[in-house]
Design an enzyme around this catalytic site. Structure first.
Site, PDB file in Angstrom:
ATOM      1  N   SER A   1       0.806  -1.231   0.000  1.00 29.35           N
ATOM      2  CA  SER A   1       0.000   0.000   0.000  1.00 29.35           C
ATOM      3  C   SER A   1       0.834   1.273   0.000  1.00 29.35           C
ATOM      4  O   SER A   1       0.294   2.358  -0.222  1.00 29.35           O
ATOM      5  CB  SER A   1      -0.947   0.000   1.198  1.00 29.35           C
TER       6      SER A   1
ATOM      7  N   HIS B   1     -15.244  -0.490   3.100  1.00 31.90           N
ATOM      8  CA  HIS B   1     -15.111   0.828   3.725  1.00 31.90           C
ATOM      9  C   HIS B   1     -16.259   1.767   3.377  1.00 31.90           C
ATOM     10  O   HIS B   1     -16.278   2.914   3.828  1.00 31.90           O
ATOM     11  CB  HIS B   1     -13.802   1.489   3.279  1.00 31.90           C
TER      12      HIS B   1
ATOM     13  N   CYS C   1      -7.812   1.733   1.790  1.00 32.67           N
ATOM     14  CA  CYS C   1      -8.851   0.989   1.066  1.00 32.67           C
ATOM     15  C   CYS C   1      -8.292   0.502  -0.273  1.00 32.67           C
ATOM     16  O   CYS C   1      -7.854   1.303  -1.099  1.00 32.67           O
ATOM     17  CB  CYS C   1     -10.079   1.865   0.848  1.00 32.67           C
TER      18      CYS C   1
END
Length: 647
Positions: free
Chosen positions: A327, A370, A383
């Site tokens: 991420s 989310h 997310c």
């Protein structure tokens, strides 16, 4: 019978002609010899005088003093230390075994070194000196000197050898030296004569190898008189060589030591970079090793212990290790979309916990999803679905182009060994490499730093520094050579829309400082030192549909080498960026749980130039932090500093 006078006269004439011819030939030969002797003695006198002189006088090389290496504050990292050794000359010793036996009663001799010396003596001329014992103590040298009359052929000598006073702290950066090997010589087209000096040391890896020409210097020479057998009789003259250049690195040795201690026994890497200049303040790979073991030749047992260790201590994970960035790569996907105008900072994407792409379901890390998320919330909560959707709209080529602008997928020019290029994949790259078309699923995977994307900890720190500064800063490791500073490159403006960079920075700030941010638990609470960050977790195994249905296996329940990598990047202070930090913990699990606390401690240590106050930490962490600091300082008292006394 009486000869006719006419016959006698004819015979006399024939003999006279022969005598003249023969005499002429002899005269010509003597003349030629005389001319040749004159030519050799007069016209070629200088040449033959030189040849005769070379038979009497030899020129021998004197090894140059190797340049030393220092940190940014002048602390010694690699130095030359006196090395005492004992030399034996076979022809002077007489009974070699008897003399070696006497030496063995005075000092401790290594049986393997003794065997090596005997083998070397058997294949060398009797007048050449051979090292019997190396790196002996001053006390041993004194014993030998006192007993010199009883030790014919034995001579104590002193030379210089490399020593690394910081041990493993700089093993992966500075590297080490070792004796020139046949392999080293085979790699050079025209090896310098100095490289053939017995036991001459050259850099093998790291800065020692990459800056070898600067550090080595120029050899000197001495003229010695030798006899017909080649034995040295006396020294006639000496010309000292030029010592190698001293190098000063950009690294802070105390910070480097702290980072090494903080990583502990983890298989991990951490990089601290100055956002304004690109200077590397710390670049650490863990676990490490003692480079001093390699200087004179490492033992088989020690080398096997290093090569068979599952945490790979010999590998420099900071530049050689390449990992799926997870991420931490999402900023690249977001910037590519923002710059193309495909999405605005307040546009939202619905995350139900997965996204269907070409008949395949791509999952978010949060199983329940989310809900509606915009740019800031997508980074803050990490997310995945938001970035799947974004990447499909942007396309892989634009995302990868943005990543390369920030230093991913490029080999950076630093004097370190085995620097990896990483990978920011494109459609053309996949076809050229695998002969396959790029799939839309590949784009979805790449958007969250999985799939084909690979980056080193150095590249992740550089990416973060460029986000923080908005400039294409260039990493720098060597600060000066012989006191003359090497010019740094602060980099040109990235040429991005400042508003887009602002949105990314604000989202990274929320990651650490918003209660719902994935790194809120590892925040800095000092207002003037608050950081912006991004957590990352990269998978090293595929999760099957059956496992998802039954419940994903916790990392702690998996074998170590099957667990996820933990990643974290950050910069601080947020409003005046000074340092960018990247941390990768191999198979560490979650980035927020494992890598983020390490990165926070390193960041504070850099900002305070020493031990940070406990008030910089959240109250809930202070007892744990204090206990950890005390333990580290007990184990490594040399790394403790308050910033006012860096030495």
């Amino acid at each position: 019978m009486r000869r006719n006078p006419k016959d006698f006269e004819a015979t006399h004439r024939r003999l006279s002609r022969r005598a003249v011819v023969l005499g002429g030939a002899q005269l010509a030969m003597v003349g030629a010899l005389a001319f040749r002797m004159r030519h050799m003695q007069i016209e070629q006198a200088d040449q033959f005088r030189l040849l005769a002189e070379e038979n009497r006088i030899n020129v021998r090389l004197i090894p140059p003093k190797r340049g030393e290496i220092y940190d940014r504050f002048g602390r010694v990292i690699a130095q030359n230390s006196p090395s005492y050794r004992i030399i034996i000359v076979r022809e002077d010793a007489g009974d070699v075994d008897q003399v070696i036996g006497r030496v063995g009663r005075l000092i401790t001799l290594d049986p393997k070194e003794t065997e090596r010396a005997l083998a070397e003596m058997r294949r060398s001329p009797p007048f050449l000196p051979v090292t019997l014992a190396d790196q002996v103590s001053w006390e041993d040298i004194s014993r030998i000197a006192v007993n010199a009359p009883a030790l014919p052929g034995i001579t104590p000598e002193v030379g210089l050898t490399r020593f690394y006073p910081r041990g493993g702290d700089f093993a992966h950066v500075v590297g080490y030296v070792g004796p020139v090997s046949d392999y080293d010589l085979s790699q050079l087209q025209d090896p310098e004569p100095v490289l053939r000096i017995p036991r001459f040391q050259i850099g093998k890896v790291g800065v020692e190898a990459r800056e070898e020409q600067l550090l080595r210097g120029q050899a000197g020479a001495k003229r010695v008189e030798v006899n017909a057998a080649g034995r040295v009789m006396r020294e006639l003259s000496r010309r000292e060589g030029e010592p190698g250049a001293d190098l000063q690195l950009t690294i802070d040795a105390n910070l480097q030591g702290y980072v090494q201690a903080r990583l502990g026994n983890e298989s991990a890497a951490a990089v601290v970079m100055d956002c304004r200049t690109g200077d590397l303040r710390a670049i650490v790979s863990s676990p490490t090793y003692d480079p001093n073991l390699f200087v004179r030749g490492i033992s088989v047992g020690d080398y096997r212990a290093l090569t068979e260790h599952d945490h790979r201590p010999l590998a420099n994970k900071t530049v050689q290790g390449i990992y799926p960035p997870g991420s931490t790569y999402k900023m690249m996907t977001a910037l590519a979309a923002l710059e193309e105008g495909i999405i605005g900072p307040e546009d939202t994407v619905w995350c139900p916990g997965h996204l269907e792409v070409a008949g395949r379901r791509f999952h978010c890390w949060k199983r329940g999803g989310h809900g509606h998320v915009n740019l800031q919330n997508s980074l803050k909560q990490s997310c995945d679905v938001y970035y799947y959707d974004l990447a499909i709209k942007v396309g892989i080529d634009r995302i990868s182009a943005m990543a390369r602008r920030f230093g991913i997928g490029l080999r950076h020019d630093l004097p370190m060994s085995a620097i990896a290029e990483g990978l920011a994949p494109t459609r053309d790259w996949k076809f050229a490499t695998y002969g396959q078309k790029w799939l839309i699923g590949d784009t979805a995977n790449s958007s969250i730093g999985q799939g084909y994307v690979l980056a080193s900890p150095l590249q992740l720190a550089l990416m973060t520094a460029r986000i923080a500064s908005g400039r294409a800063v260039v990493p720098r490791l060597v600060r000066s050579v012989n006191g003359v500073e090497r010019s740094g490159d602060p980099g040109e403006d990235m040429g991005l829309d400042p508003r887009n960079l602002h949105h990314i920075r604000q989202a990274m700030f929320a990651v650490s400082n918003d209660r719902r941010g994935t790194a809120y638990g590892s925040r800095i609470i000092e207002d003037h030192h608050r950081m912006a960050s991004k957590t990352g977790t990269s998978q090293v195994r595929n999760i099957t549909a059956a496992e998802r249905a039954a419940g994903i296996i916790n990392n702690a329940d998996l074998p170590w080498n099957r667990r996820d990598h933990a990643l974290f990047v950050n910069y601080a202070p947020f409003d005046n960026p000074r340092y960018a930090v990247s941390v990768v913990v191999e198979h560490g699990g979650g980035g927020s749980a494992v890598a983020a606390p390490i990165a926070r401690d390193i960041t504070l240590q850099a900002l305070y130039e020493g031990t940070p106050p406990l008030s910089a930490y959240p109250a809930k962490d202070r007892a744990e932090v204090q206990a950890r600091q005390e333990r580290l300082y007990r184990e490594r008292p040399d790394i403790r500093t308050d910033g006012r006394n860096r030495a």
